[in-house]
Design a protein around this motif. Sequence first.
Motif, PDB file in Angstrom:
ATOM      1  N   ALA A 189       4.116  -5.403   5.040  1.00 23.57           N
ATOM      2  CA  ALA A 189       3.747  -4.841   6.332  1.00 23.57           C
ATOM      3  C   ALA A 189       4.923  -4.871   7.301  1.00 23.57           C
ATOM      4  CB  ALA A 189       2.566  -5.602   6.908  1.00 23.57           C
ATOM      5  N   LEU A 190       5.905  -5.761   7.013  1.00 20.54           N
ATOM      6  CA  LEU A 190       7.079  -5.854   7.885  1.00 20.54           C
ATOM      7  C   LEU A 190       8.180  -4.883   7.463  1.00 20.54           C
ATOM      8  CD1 LEU A 190       7.296  -9.747   8.040  1.00 20.54           C
ATOM      9  CD2 LEU A 190       6.288  -8.229   9.734  1.00 20.54           C
ATOM     10  N   GLY A 191       7.906  -4.116   6.401  1.00 17.81           N
ATOM     11  CA  GLY A 191       8.920  -3.172   5.963  1.00 17.81           C
ATOM     12  C   GLY A 191       9.716  -3.659   4.776  1.00 17.81           C
ATOM     13  N   TYR A 192       9.315  -4.761   4.172  1.00 18.78           N
ATOM     14  CA  TYR A 192      10.011  -5.285   3.001  1.00 18.78           C
ATOM     15  C   TYR A 192       9.802  -4.353   1.811  1.00 18.78           C
ATOM     16  CZ  TYR A 192      11.135  -8.396  -0.870  1.00 18.78           C
ATOM     17  OH  TYR A 192      11.660  -8.935  -2.015  1.00 18.78           O
ATOM     18  N   GLU A 193      10.805  -4.275   0.960  1.00 16.36           N
ATOM     19  CA  GLU A 193      10.704  -3.433  -0.239  1.00 16.36           C
ATOM     20  C   GLU A 193      11.090  -4.262  -1.450  1.00 16.36           C
ATOM     21  OE1 GLU A 193      10.062  -0.151  -1.005  1.00 16.36           O
ATOM     22  OE2 GLU A 193       9.226   0.057   1.007  1.00 16.36           O
ATOM     23  N   ASN A 194      10.453  -3.950  -2.592  1.00 19.56           N
ATOM     24  CA  ASN A 194      10.874  -4.611  -3.825  1.00 19.56           C
ATOM     25  C   ASN A 194      12.250  -4.125  -4.227  1.00 19.56           C
ATOM     26  OD1 ASN A 194       8.581  -6.135  -4.224  1.00 19.56           O
ATOM     27  ND2 ASN A 194       7.515  -4.427  -5.175  1.00 19.56           N
TER      28      ASN A 194
ATOM     29  N   GLY B 275       0.830  -1.199   0.000  1.00 15.23           N
ATOM     30  CA  GLY B 275       0.000   0.000   0.000  1.00 15.23           C
ATOM     31  C   GLY B 275       0.859   1.241   0.000  1.00 15.23           C
ATOM     32  N   VAL B 276       0.214   2.407   0.044  1.00 15.23           N
ATOM     33  CA  VAL B 276       0.972   3.659   0.049  1.00 15.23           C
ATOM     34  C   VAL B 276       1.725   3.815   1.368  1.00 15.23           C
ATOM     35  CG1 VAL B 276       0.826   6.141  -0.247  1.00 15.23           C
ATOM     36  CG2 VAL B 276      -0.783   4.647  -1.452  1.00 15.23           C
ATOM     37  N   THR B 277       1.061   3.482   2.480  1.00 20.39           N
ATOM     38  CA  THR B 277       1.741   3.529   3.770  1.00 20.39           C
ATOM     39  C   THR B 277       1.918   2.120   4.311  1.00 20.39           C
ATOM     40  OG1 THR B 277      -0.315   3.635   4.979  1.00 20.39           O
ATOM     41  CG2 THR B 277       0.660   5.736   4.334  1.00 20.39           C
ATOM     42  N   LEU B 278       2.702   2.017   5.374  1.00 18.79           N
ATOM     43  CA  LEU B 278       2.967   0.711   5.960  1.00 18.79           C
ATOM     44  C   LEU B 278       1.676   0.060   6.466  1.00 18.79           C
ATOM     45  CD1 LEU B 278       5.759  -0.542   6.115  1.00 18.79           C
ATOM     46  CD2 LEU B 278       5.808   0.039   8.533  1.00 18.79           C
ATOM     47  N   ALA B 279       0.765   0.869   6.997  1.00 15.76           N
ATOM     48  CA  ALA B 279      -0.454   0.334   7.581  1.00 15.76           C
ATOM     49  C   ALA B 279      -1.369  -0.273   6.521  1.00 15.76           C
ATOM     50  CB  ALA B 279      -1.195   1.443   8.340  1.00 15.76           C
ATOM     51  N   GLU B 280      -1.284   0.250   5.282  1.00 17.13           N
ATOM     52  CA  GLU B 280      -2.164  -0.268   4.234  1.00 17.13           C
ATOM     53  C   GLU B 280      -1.590  -1.519   3.578  1.00 17.13           C
ATOM     54  OE1 GLU B 280      -3.059   2.785   1.377  1.00 17.13           O
ATOM     55  OE2 GLU B 280      -3.336   4.246   2.978  1.00 17.13           O
ATOM     56  N   SER B 281      -0.321  -1.843   3.878  1.00 18.02           N
ATOM     57  CA  SER B 281       0.305  -2.980   3.223  1.00 18.02           C
ATOM     58  C   SER B 281      -0.042  -4.275   3.938  1.00 18.02           C
ATOM     59  CB  SER B 281       1.823  -2.798   3.216  1.00 18.02           C
ATOM     60  OG  SER B 281       2.155  -1.547   2.714  1.00 18.02           O
ATOM     61  N   THR B 282       0.043  -5.369   3.206  1.00 21.13           N
ATOM     62  CA  THR B 282      -0.165  -6.673   3.819  1.00 21.13           C
ATOM     63  C   THR B 282       1.039  -7.559   3.536  1.00 21.13           C
ATOM     64  OG1 THR B 282      -1.241  -7.476   1.830  1.00 21.13           O
ATOM     65  CG2 THR B 282      -2.673  -6.561   3.552  1.00 21.13           C
ATOM     66  N   GLY B 283       1.056  -8.737   4.151  1.00 20.35           N
ATOM     67  CA  GLY B 283       2.111  -9.720   3.903  1.00 20.35           C
ATOM     68  C   GLY B 283       3.469  -9.193   4.318  1.00 20.35           C
TER      69      GLY B 283
END
Lengths: 237, 386
Positions: free
Chosen positions: A200-205, A189-197
Amino acid sequence: MSKKAEKSPIFLFVSEEKEPLFSKQNRQLVSDPLNDNNPITVQVLGICSALAITVQLKPAVVMTLAVMAVLAFSNVIVSLIRNLIPSRIRIIVQLVVVASLVILVDQVLKAFAYDVSKQLSVFVGLIITNCIVMGRLEAFALGNGPWKSFLDGIGNAAGYGLILIVVAFFRELLGSGKLFGLEVLGHKGVTLAESTGLYALGYENNGFMLFPPMALLTVGILIWIQRSRNRKLIEKE
Amino acid sequence: MKFLRNKIDQLKKPFGKGEKWEKFAPAINALDTFLYVPNHTTKKGAHIRDAVDLKRTMITVVLALVPALIYGIYNTGYQYLHQLNGGDVAFMEAFTHGLWKVLPMIVVSYAVGLTIEFIFAVYRGHEVNEGFLVTGLLVPMIMPVDIPLWMIGVSVAFAVLIGKEAFGGTGMNILNPALLARAFAFFAYPTYMSGNKVWVSEATNVDAVSGETILGSLAAGHDVHFSMFDMFSGAIPGSVGETSTLLILVGAAMLIFTGVGSWRIMLGGIIGGSIMGLLFNAWSANDLMSFPWYQHLLVGGFAFGIVFMATDPVSAAQTTKGKWIYGILVGFFCIMIRVFNPAYPEGVMLGILLMNVFAPTIDHYVVEANIKRRKKRLAASKLKTA
C-alpha cells in the motif's frame, strides 16, 4: 576438495579408540561445516542446486532434508564397508550406494510430498552428482568409523542446508514477498488501493531475485560477510 | 583564496592524526581535495604528478553531461505538458516541471551512493573516491522519469555495493556502475523500466497518452510519428538525459577536446552500430530491421551510451588497438540486441555491459599479439645481422 579442507584437523585423526559419543571432536564434526568449513561458502561445492531450488523456502527445506538423509546414510554405509572396497573400484561402489539412496528419497518424496517433488523436479535425482556427497565419501567416510561418518554427514548437509535456507529466505521474501507461501509483507492488489501492508506504500517485489544470477550473488554476499567476520578464511597470497 | 585555505585548515584540525575525529578524516579530506589540488607527493615510481587528478577528470565528465542534463530536464517537462495540452510549451514552464521531477532523482542517487562510499572509506581507511561524482549523475539521466525514488536508491546501493565495493572500490570495478544500476532496476522492476507509461512524467494521469519510446513503438509494430529532427534534437520520450543526440555530441566534443573520453571508442561504436544497422537494413524482415541505420544511431540511448558509458576508462579496454575493437563491438552488439530481442528494446545497456566483461580479454590478446610481433621482428633482425 580444497587445500583448506585437507589441512583441517578433523581429517588427521583416524584413531578408533573409545571416546564418548558426543566428545568435543565429534561435536566439531557437526559444527565445523556450519561455519569454518562450510561446503558451499568455503569449499564452494554443491553450488548448482543452491542456485536452482532457492526461489522459495519450502523446496529449499525439503532439499536440505533429502541431502541430509542421503549424505548421512551413504556416509554410514560406505564407512561400514570401507575395508571391503577395493580402492580401484571405490568410486563405482560409492555411486551405487548413493544412487540407491537417492532413488529411495525420490520415491518417498513422490509418495508423501508430491507437489514439492514436482517443484524440485530433476534436482532430487541430481543429488547423486552433488559434489558434497562424493566429496565427503572420499574425504571422510573412507577413513573413519560409522558414527563419526554419520555425524560428518549430518554436519555437512546442515552446513549446505543453512546456506540454502538463508538464500531462499531472502529470495522468497524480496522476490515474491512471501515466506513458505504466506504473504508476510501484505497483499498486492491490482491497484494501490486494493493492496495492503507494504504494498500500500508503493513497495514492489524485486523480480531480479527470482532469477538464478541473484542466487549466485546472494551466495557471494554471504561469502563476503562470512570472510570479513572470520579473517582466518582469507587465503594468504 | 587564502581565507578559504585557512578556514579549511582550521576545520581539518580535529580530524588530524591522533586527534579526536581521526577516523572520519576521509570526509573532510574529500571536501579539501574537492576545492584544492591535494598536496601529497608520490612515494615511489615516477615523481611527476599531474594537477589533473581523478577528481578533475571526473568534474570534466560532469561538465560534459550538463548540456544533455539541462535539455533532459526541459524535455521531461515538455513531454508532459505537450501530451497534456498539445502545441508549443514555454521553456521555463517545462523546465520548472522537469526540475521538480529530475532534481529529487539526482539528490537520491548522490545521497545513497555517497553514503555507501563514505561508510566504506571510513571502514577501509582510505579516502572517499571521486568516481561516484559521475556515476551519481549518470544514474538519474538513464532512468525513466516516473520511476519511484526508492527504486533509484536500491539500484544505486546495489551498483555501488556489488559493482564497485565488492571488487575493491573505484578503479577496480569490472562493470560500469551506472549501467549496472540501470540493469538492476530493469530486471528487478520491469514494469517501471519499460512499456509505454513510464517515459512521460505522470503519463498514467493523462488519458490517451502514447508515451512509448520510438524503439518501443517499433517493437510493438506501431507507426513512428517523430521526424528525424526530433530524434536529433531530442524532443522525444525516453530516459531523462539520453534523448538529445545534439547535446550529447556537445558533451562528446568536450570529452574528446580535454582528452578525457576516448574518441577511438566513440568512433568505433558509431562504425560498429552503422555496420550492424546496414546489415539489418539489407535483411529488412520486420519494422525494427528496416528502421534506417542512421536513425538507429539517433534514437534510444545509443549516443549517450557510446559517449558517456562505453568510454568509462575503468571498464573499457585500455590498449589503443583494444579500444577500436571494443568500440566497434559495443556498437555492433547494441544494435543487434536492440533488433533481435524486442523484449529488450534498449540493447545499448546490455551491449556495453557485455563488452565491459570482455574488455580485459581484448586487452590481453592485443598485448600478446604485440609481444609476438616484436619477438618475430627481433628474430628477423638477428637473422639479418648473422
